[in-house]
Write a protein that holds these residues in place. Sequence first.
Motif, PDB file in Angstrom:
ATOM      1  N   ARG A  97       0.823  -1.212   0.000  1.00  0.00           N
ATOM      2  CA  ARG A  97       0.000   0.000   0.000  1.00  0.00           C
ATOM      3  C   ARG A  97       0.857   1.262   0.000  1.00  0.00           C
ATOM      4  O   ARG A  97       0.566   2.229  -0.710  1.00  0.00           O
ATOM      5  N   GLU A 104      -5.103   2.235   7.512  1.00  0.00           N
ATOM      6  CA  GLU A 104      -5.639   0.901   7.763  1.00  0.00           C
ATOM      7  C   GLU A 104      -6.674   0.874   8.882  1.00  0.00           C
ATOM      8  O   GLU A 104      -7.053  -0.192   9.352  1.00  0.00           O
ATOM      9  N   LYS A 124      -7.311   3.738   0.938  1.00  0.00           N
ATOM     10  CA  LYS A 124      -6.009   3.614   1.599  1.00  0.00           C
ATOM     11  C   LYS A 124      -4.901   4.142   0.696  1.00  0.00           C
ATOM     12  O   LYS A 124      -4.032   4.917   1.117  1.00  0.00           O
ATOM     13  N   VAL A 125      -4.927   3.712  -0.573  1.00  0.00           N
ATOM     14  CA  VAL A 125      -3.887   4.148  -1.509  1.00  0.00           C
ATOM     15  C   VAL A 125      -3.988   5.647  -1.763  1.00  0.00           C
ATOM     16  O   VAL A 125      -2.973   6.366  -1.789  1.00  0.00           O
ATOM     17  N   GLU A 170      -9.411  -1.072  -1.152  1.00  0.00           N
ATOM     18  CA  GLU A 170      -8.034  -0.591  -1.190  1.00  0.00           C
ATOM     19  C   GLU A 170      -7.921   0.867  -1.650  1.00  0.00           C
ATOM     20  O   GLU A 170      -6.956   1.556  -1.314  1.00  0.00           O
TER      21      GLU A 170
END
Length: 293
Positions: free
Chosen positions: A105, A237, A164-165, A161
């Motif tokens: 990540r 996270e 987060k990215v 995801e």
Amino acid sequence: MSAQFTKNALDEAAPARGWSREKRTRRDYRHWSGVFGGPLLGLVAVLALLAVWQLLALARIWPEQIVPPPTRVWEQLLVTTDPHNGQGGYAGATLWQRLAVSLRRVAYGSGYGIVIGVLLGLVMGLVPVVRVVVAPLVTFLRALPPLAYLSLLVIWFGIDEEPKVYLLMLAAFPPVAVATAAAVSGVNRQYVEAARALGARRRHVLGSVVLPAAAPEILTGVRLAVGVAYSSVVAAETVNGADGIGGMVLNAQRYNQTAVVLLGLFVIGITGLVIDALIVAVRRLLSPWRGRA
């Protein structure tokens, strides 16, 4: 006459040779003390910290649940890295699997942020109008803590995801953009004018003069960006990120597992130091002249 002259010359040269030998000795001492002294002092500091930590744990000033001894943290390291235990590691995943997820990540987020930051910084450094318009927006974004816009990213992109990215990307690109813009605008104009006088086109000036001259400062911005992105991985996270190292820390915090929390923090800090050392090595490789001129 000649023999006497030679003897006098040797007598006069002897102090100089002795001074040169003493100078070389001091230089060699500084070199080897720098090679071995730094790591040795670091090792002594770590051992002293562990000793103080162990003494505090033995003194029972705080309950073991609050200040566990170093041996408990080491035991958690062995448990979380043992694929043969009942759960396959902590909560079904080994420490290295969780670390790999978090590093992936960080790599995606900081990679996108670095690319965007370098391109935007080049435009800001080369076009003053763009710098005047965009610089306040970049500064505003850099001043925001990652948790401030995480909720907005979750609303826009869900809980997979993507948020987060994007969070790590938004945390990474402002330092690179600011460093690149400052480095490009600070390039010596005489270098640029000399290249143009020799017939270099604009793209050649950019690739052969501006970027090499600005490379050390750009890499310093990259170093800061990766550090900010990696320090934000725990925040990233908090949303559906239990499979990462930050998710492990948050999950252990809910159940008051202090040893697991400390283990996660140590792993994040140590891997951060390794990543930072690699970036510094790349910077020295690409700009060996820095600090010598």
